[in-house]
Design a protein around this motif. Structure first.
Motif, PDB file in Angstrom:
ATOM      1  N   LEU A 280      55.947  59.903  89.800  1.00 54.87           N
ATOM      2  CA  LEU A 280      55.296  58.919  90.654  1.00 54.87           C
ATOM      3  C   LEU A 280      55.686  57.500  90.268  1.00 54.87           C
ATOM      4  CD1 LEU A 280      51.704  60.477  90.609  1.00 54.87           C
ATOM      5  CD2 LEU A 280      53.468  60.800  92.365  1.00 54.87           C
ATOM      6  N   VAL A 281      55.454  56.593  91.198  1.00 51.54           N
ATOM      7  CA  VAL A 281      55.617  55.161  90.916  1.00 51.54           C
ATOM      8  C   VAL A 281      54.239  54.509  90.979  1.00 51.54           C
ATOM      9  CG1 VAL A 281      57.974  55.067  91.792  1.00 51.54           C
ATOM     10  CG2 VAL A 281      56.089  54.595  93.340  1.00 51.54           C
ATOM     11  N   ARG A 282      54.074  53.462  90.189  1.00 50.92           N
ATOM     12  CA  ARG A 282      52.805  52.726  90.187  1.00 50.92           C
ATOM     13  C   ARG A 282      52.949  51.478  91.034  1.00 50.92           C
ATOM     14  NH1 ARG A 282      50.023  48.753  87.436  1.00 50.92           N
ATOM     15  NH2 ARG A 282      51.659  48.346  85.915  1.00 50.92           N
ATOM     16  N   ARG A 283      52.081  51.343  92.021  1.00 51.35           N
ATOM     17  CA  ARG A 283      52.089  50.170  92.891  1.00 51.35           C
ATOM     18  C   ARG A 283      51.190  49.090  92.290  1.00 51.35           C
ATOM     19  NH1 ARG A 283      56.507  51.642  95.598  1.00 51.35           N
ATOM     20  NH2 ARG A 283      56.274  53.691  96.568  1.00 51.35           N
ATOM     21  N   PRO A 284      51.655  47.857  92.226  1.00 49.56           N
ATOM     22  CA  PRO A 284      50.819  46.797  91.654  1.00 49.56           C
ATOM     23  C   PRO A 284      49.620  46.501  92.558  1.00 49.56           C
ATOM     24  CG  PRO A 284      52.812  45.871  92.620  1.00 49.56           C
ATOM     25  CD  PRO A 284      52.968  47.364  92.643  1.00 49.56           C
ATOM     26  N   SER A 285      48.476  46.261  91.938  1.00 41.38           N
ATOM     27  CA  SER A 285      47.300  45.862  92.701  1.00 41.38           C
ATOM     28  C   SER A 285      47.488  44.429  93.191  1.00 41.38           C
ATOM     29  CB  SER A 285      46.054  45.944  91.818  1.00 41.38           C
ATOM     30  OG  SER A 285      46.142  44.988  90.763  1.00 41.38           O
ATOM     31  N   TRP A 286      46.629  44.009  94.104  1.00 43.25           N
ATOM     32  CA  TRP A 286      46.773  42.639  94.607  1.00 43.25           C
ATOM     33  C   TRP A 286      46.485  41.612  93.507  1.00 43.25           C
ATOM     34  CZ3 TRP A 286      43.013  38.890  94.676  1.00 43.25           C
ATOM     35  CH2 TRP A 286      41.682  39.299  94.507  1.00 43.25           C
ATOM     36  N   THR A 287      45.631  42.000  92.533  1.00 39.45           N
ATOM     37  CA  THR A 287      45.371  41.062  91.436  1.00 39.45           C
ATOM     38  C   THR A 287      46.609  40.913  90.549  1.00 39.45           C
ATOM     39  OG1 THR A 287      44.401  42.869  90.153  1.00 39.45           O
ATOM     40  CG2 THR A 287      42.893  41.462  91.391  1.00 39.45           C
ATOM     41  N   GLU A 288      47.346  42.018  90.356  1.00 39.57           N
ATOM     42  CA  GLU A 288      48.589  41.924  89.591  1.00 39.57           C
ATOM     43  C   GLU A 288      49.613  41.080  90.321  1.00 39.57           C
ATOM     44  OE1 GLU A 288      49.264  45.910  87.077  1.00 39.57           O
ATOM     45  OE2 GLU A 288      48.927  46.284  89.205  1.00 39.57           O
ATOM     46  N   GLN A 289      49.684  41.257  91.651  1.00 43.55           N
ATOM     47  CA  GLN A 289      50.586  40.426  92.433  1.00 43.55           C
ATOM     48  C   GLN A 289      50.211  38.957  92.323  1.00 43.55           C
ATOM     49  OE1 GLN A 289      51.494  41.979  96.468  1.00 43.55           O
ATOM     50  NE2 GLN A 289      50.276  43.740  95.882  1.00 43.55           N
ATOM     51  N   LEU A 290      48.909  38.697  92.321  1.00 45.34           N
ATOM     52  CA  LEU A 290      48.427  37.324  92.217  1.00 45.34           C
ATOM     53  C   LEU A 290      48.767  36.733  90.857  1.00 45.34           C
ATOM     54  CD1 LEU A 290      46.925  35.077  93.622  1.00 45.34           C
ATOM     55  CD2 LEU A 290      44.770  36.050  92.790  1.00 45.34           C
ATOM     56  N   ARG A 291      48.586  37.527  89.792  1.00 42.29           N
ATOM     57  CA  ARG A 291      48.947  37.050  88.451  1.00 42.29           C
ATOM     58  C   ARG A 291      50.416  36.652  88.400  1.00 42.29           C
ATOM     59  NH1 ARG A 291      45.699  41.483  86.494  1.00 42.29           N
ATOM     60  NH2 ARG A 291      43.848  40.729  85.387  1.00 42.29           N
ATOM     61  N   THR A 292      51.268  37.518  89.009  1.00 42.42           N
ATOM     62  CA  THR A 292      52.694  37.242  89.001  1.00 42.42           C
ATOM     63  C   THR A 292      53.007  35.948  89.744  1.00 42.42           C
ATOM     64  OG1 THR A 292      53.217  39.587  88.881  1.00 42.42           O
ATOM     65  CG2 THR A 292      54.963  38.134  89.671  1.00 42.42           C
ATOM     66  N   MET A 293      52.403  35.777  90.902  1.00 43.21           N
ATOM     67  CA  MET A 293      52.668  34.594  91.712  1.00 43.21           C
ATOM     68  C   MET A 293      52.149  33.318  91.062  1.00 43.21           C
ATOM     69  SD  MET A 293      51.919  36.137  95.535  1.00 43.21           S
ATOM     70  CE  MET A 293      52.707  34.782  96.395  1.00 43.21           C
ATOM     71  N   LEU A 294      51.029  33.452  90.319  1.00 42.84           N
ATOM     72  CA  LEU A 294      50.450  32.294  89.636  1.00 42.84           C
ATOM     73  C   LEU A 294      50.973  32.120  88.217  1.00 42.84           C
ATOM     74  CD1 LEU A 294      46.725  32.624  90.756  1.00 42.84           C
ATOM     75  CD2 LEU A 294      48.461  31.079  91.667  1.00 42.84           C
ATOM     76  N   HIS A 295      51.844  33.088  87.764  1.00 42.02           N
ATOM     77  CA  HIS A 295      52.410  33.045  86.411  1.00 42.02           C
ATOM     78  C   HIS A 295      51.303  33.056  85.358  1.00 42.02           C
ATOM     79  CE1 HIS A 295      56.242  32.240  88.281  1.00 42.02           C
ATOM     80  NE2 HIS A 295      55.720  31.215  88.917  1.00 42.02           N
ATOM     81  N   ILE A 296      50.283  33.895  85.609  1.00 43.04           N
ATOM     82  CA  ILE A 296      49.176  34.005  84.642  1.00 43.04           C
ATOM     83  C   ILE A 296      49.498  35.094  83.620  1.00 43.04           C
ATOM     84  CG2 ILE A 296      46.755  34.642  84.372  1.00 43.04           C
ATOM     85  CD1 ILE A 296      46.234  33.425  87.100  1.00 43.04           C
TER      86      ILE A 296
END
Length: 296
Positions: A280-296
């Protein structure tokens, strides 16, 4: 009306999120809150070993049966790129891991077929079994797990990815392509019917993914399709058949979603694969996507 700073507004628009929800997400991420599990579990199950692949260009021969002017042809080679990092299981789902899902009543038992020794991949599972396991693992870990697409699997396979091109255009002489296909299928039959081997038996590729394209074929979420193209390679028609999904391994194998064992039939074309398993592959949650976009 809630007003966000311009950078957050742009992020909200790109993720199709309401501004208020985005702001709540930012606050939660900033506070690093650990919300209680709605199922009452005190802690989520640890996820499986993974490999994370950074986006990169790669050459890919897409799935499907390609036809031009009524003649079967090789699928074209395309340069493509995944839009985001790919997080995939390092190993196929093991027999022991799948058994835990069966014990909890969330998965159907695998069909008894080939029996290996040691920590082996689960085999004798169909597409629906893999989907149910993905849903169970998602609940257990609090993460989102799904089957990969054929393109994602091809990217993860790296140098182990097979090229199924026959290199013969049958527009002039259909017999030439038939003979090339016959020779290829004869070679494949010498590698079929082997027992599943312990995890790690086929080594790890350059992406850190183990046993890919070994003797276990892996279910993907990709529907089999028939594609008609013109002389310039432009797609004229595309007919998907989602009751048949693509299995990837030493070669692609379109397979009916209910089949657990190739010996029982169900392979639409070519030499049947030796064993049906999956990773299987793990899909990032929207919070993970947000962290990436905000560089948190």
């Amino acid at each position: 009306m809630l007003a966000l700073p311009r950078p957050l507004t742009a992020i909200a628009n790109s993720m199709a999120l309401p501004a208020g929800l985005l702001l709540v997400g930012v606050v939660l991420i900033g506070l690093q809150l650990n919300l209680p599990d709605m199922t009452g579990r005190s802690a989520a199950m640890a996820g499986p070993a993974i490999a994370t692949l950074a986006p990169a260009d790669f050459i890919y021969r897409p799935d499907g049966s390609f036809v031009r002017e009524g003649n079967a042809i090789d699928a074209p080679l395309l340069k493509t790129r995944l839009p985001a990092p790919l997080t995939i299981m390092q190993f196929q789902v093991s027999d022991a891991d799948y058994a835990r899902c069966v014990t909890q009543g969330a998965c159907a038992p695998a069909a008894p077929q080939n029996v290996g020794q040691g920590d082996i991949p689960v085999t004798g599972v169909n597409y629906e079994d893999a989907i149910r396991y993905a849903a169970w693992l998602s609940r257990q870990t609090g993460q989102t797990w799904t089957l990969p697409t054929d393109r994602e699997w091809a990217f993860a396979a790296g140098a182990n990815r097979p090229d199924e091109a026959l290199g013969v255009d049958d527009s002039a002489n259909p017999a030439l392509r038939w003979l090339a296909d016959y020779e290829l299928e004869a070679k494949r039959k010498t590698a079929s019917g082997r027992m599943p081997l312990p995890l790690g038996s086929f080594g790890t590729n350059e992406h850190g993914v183990a046993d890919i394209a070994g003797n276990v074929w892996e279910w993907t979420q990709t529907c089999h399709r028939r594609v008609q193209i013109d002389a310039a390679g432009i797609i004229l028609t595309e007919t998907p058949a989602c009751s048949i999904r693509v299995l990837d391994g030493q070669h692609r194998a379109p397979m009916s979603v209910f089949v657990r064992d190739a010996k029982s039939g169900g392979c639409s074309v070519g030499t049947p694969p030796a064993n049906f398993g999956f990773r299987l592959v793990r899909r990032p949650s929207w919070t993970e996507q947000l962290r990436t976009m905000l560089h948190i």
